[in-house]
Design an enzyme around this catalytic site. Structure first.
Site, PDB file in Angstrom:
ATOM      1  N   HIS A  99       1.280  -0.834  -0.081  1.00  0.00           N
ATOM      2  CA  HIS A  99       0.095   0.347   0.221  1.00  0.00           C
ATOM      3  C   HIS A  99       0.979   1.599   0.104  1.00  0.00           C
ATOM      4  O   HIS A  99       1.573   0.585   0.129  1.00  0.00           O
ATOM      5  CB  HIS A  99      -0.941  -0.243   0.968  1.00  0.00           C
ATOM      6  CG  HIS A  99      -1.647   1.092   0.535  1.00  0.00           C
ATOM      7  ND1 HIS A  99      -1.377   2.120   1.367  1.00  0.00           N
ATOM      8  CD2 HIS A  99      -3.785   1.084   0.735  1.00  0.00           C
ATOM      9  CE1 HIS A  99      -3.073   3.263   1.249  1.00  0.00           C
ATOM     10  NE2 HIS A  99      -4.105   2.425   0.780  1.00  0.00           N
ATOM     11  N   GLU A 101       0.932   4.028   1.555  1.00  0.00           N
ATOM     12  CA  GLU A 101       1.375   4.208   3.117  1.00  0.00           C
ATOM     13  C   GLU A 101       2.270   3.604   3.909  1.00  0.00           C
ATOM     14  O   GLU A 101       3.392   3.924   3.965  1.00  0.00           O
ATOM     15  CB  GLU A 101       0.284   4.221   3.857  1.00  0.00           C
ATOM     16  CG  GLU A 101      -1.263   5.424   3.253  1.00  0.00           C
ATOM     17  CD  GLU A 101      -2.587   5.601   3.094  1.00  0.00           C
ATOM     18  OE1 GLU A 101      -2.639   4.317   4.503  1.00  0.00           O
ATOM     19  OE2 GLU A 101      -3.330   5.598   2.858  1.00  0.00           O
ATOM     20  N   GLU A 169      -3.775   2.192  -7.243  1.00  0.00           N
ATOM     21  CA  GLU A 169      -4.791   3.643  -6.016  1.00  0.00           C
ATOM     22  C   GLU A 169      -4.019   4.917  -6.368  1.00  0.00           C
ATOM     23  O   GLU A 169      -2.738   4.740  -6.112  1.00  0.00           O
ATOM     24  CB  GLU A 169      -4.428   2.891  -4.636  1.00  0.00           C
ATOM     25  CG  GLU A 169      -4.991   1.356  -4.808  1.00  0.00           C
ATOM     26  CD  GLU A 169      -5.122   1.618  -2.414  1.00  0.00           C
ATOM     27  OE1 GLU A 169      -6.424   1.834  -2.453  1.00  0.00           O
ATOM     28  OE2 GLU A 169      -4.369   1.427  -2.279  1.00  0.00           O
ATOM     29  N   GLY A 175      -7.411   9.025   0.008  1.00  0.00           N
ATOM     30  CA  GLY A 175      -8.658   9.974   1.269  1.00  0.00           C
ATOM     31  C   GLY A 175      -8.169  11.340   0.468  1.00  0.00           C
ATOM     32  O   GLY A 175      -8.417  12.632   2.052  1.00  0.00           O
TER      33      GLY A 175
HETATM   34  P1  PGA Z   1      -9.429   5.653   0.267  1.00  0.00           P
HETATM   35  O1  PGA Z   1      -8.741   4.954   0.972  1.00  0.00           O
HETATM   36  O2  PGA Z   1     -11.044   5.255  -0.067  1.00  0.00           O
HETATM   37  O3  PGA Z   1     -10.073   6.835   1.996  1.00  0.00           O
HETATM   38  O4  PGA Z   1      -9.420   7.192  -0.943  1.00  0.00           O
HETATM   39  C1  PGA Z   1      -8.337   3.847   0.255  1.00  0.00           C
HETATM   40  C2  PGA Z   1      -7.187   3.211   0.396  1.00  0.00           C
HETATM   41  O5  PGA Z   1      -6.117   3.497   0.609  1.00  0.00           O
HETATM   42  O6  PGA Z   1      -7.010   1.994   0.258  1.00  0.00           O
END
Ligand code: PGA
Length: 251
Positions: A99, A101, A169, A175
């Site tokens: 991911h 993050e 993504e 977010g």
């Molecule tokens: P979000 O996050 O739907 O809050 O944009 C998606 C994700 O990071 O998997």
């Protein structure tokens, strides 16, 4: 959507969820069992602290669970880390790897993500391998090349014979409430599909390619209708039963 593929809607709770969140999950289970059967696999990926309890709770409603990360090793001296086998032992069927993050906060590289995906497979889990460009890369016209490189290096060759899921993504959409245009999603997912087929042949036709990044009840139907979008990885909107149910129902 891709014909022949059972779509997957996966909720990524990220670092959210205390015991009280089990009530919201109960509500989701009730919505799912009361309504018509969902036309997709529904997964929730809670924090590791809740995984075993969530797995036990959702079994009756047909929801499956996943972890949010795993260590590439099976076990050993890695304080604070969690192995894929531990996630499987806690009831998970999926695990998110790479991911953005994790890539940003923990400096995860494509080769580490590749190793984590293999560890997941070895433990009997289906890895959800995340890729996506930053805003600067998109503005610089590099989005397709960045994603192509990430897929080449993060997705193991073994994906030919086993179940893996790709999640596209865009980092700038996570977010933020922003999403790419439907044309941009179609182009990116089409490019990913072509790359998978080029590398894996017919098996590449069957790999699920999820879209993630600000998927909400209001945009889910349009996004999920795009060619080669085989489901969604949903962050914020997966924390509320009504919103997540609305996205599941949009399939
Ligand atoms: P979000 O996050 O739907 O809050 O944009 C998606 C994700 O990071 O998997």
């Amino acid at each position: 959507m891709t014909a022949r593929i059972t779509p997957l809607i996966a909720g990524n709770w990220k670092m959210n969820g205390l015991t009280a969140a089990l009530g919201e999950l109960q509500r989701l289970g009730e919505l799912l069992t009361a309504g018509t059967a969902p036309r997709c696999t529904v997964a929730v990926c809670p924090p590791a602290t809740l995984l075993a309890r969530v797995s036990a709770q959702v079994a009756v409603s047909g929801i499956v669970t996943g972890g949010q990360d795993c260590h590439p090793a099976q076990s050993g001296a890695h304080t604070g880390d969690i192995s894929a086998a531990m996630l499987a032992d806690a009831g998970a069927q999926f695990v998110i790897v790479g991911h953005s993050e994790r890539r940003t906060d923990h400096g995860e590289t494509d080769s580490l993500v590749h190793a984590k995906a293999l560890a997941a497979v070895a433990a009997g889990l289906t890895p959800i391998i995340c890729v996506g460009e930053t805003e600067a890369q998109r503005r610089g016209g590099e989005a397709a090349a960045v994603v192509r490189r990430q897929i080449a290096a993060s997705v193991p060759d073994e994906a030919q014979g086993i179940d893996v899921v790709i999640a596209y993504e865009p980092v700038w959409a996570i977010g933020t409430g922003l999403t790419p245009s439907l044309e941009d999603i179609r182009d990116m997912h089409g490019g990913i599909r072509a790359q998978l087929v080029e590398r894996f042949g017919a098996a590449g036709e069957r790999i699920r390619i999820l879209y993630g990044g600000s998927m909400k009840p209001a945009n889910a139907r349009d996004i999920l209708a795009v060619e080669n979008v085989d489901g969604g990885l949903v962050g914020g909107a997966s924390l509320l039963a009504n919103d997540f149910y609305a996205i599941i129902s949009a399939v």
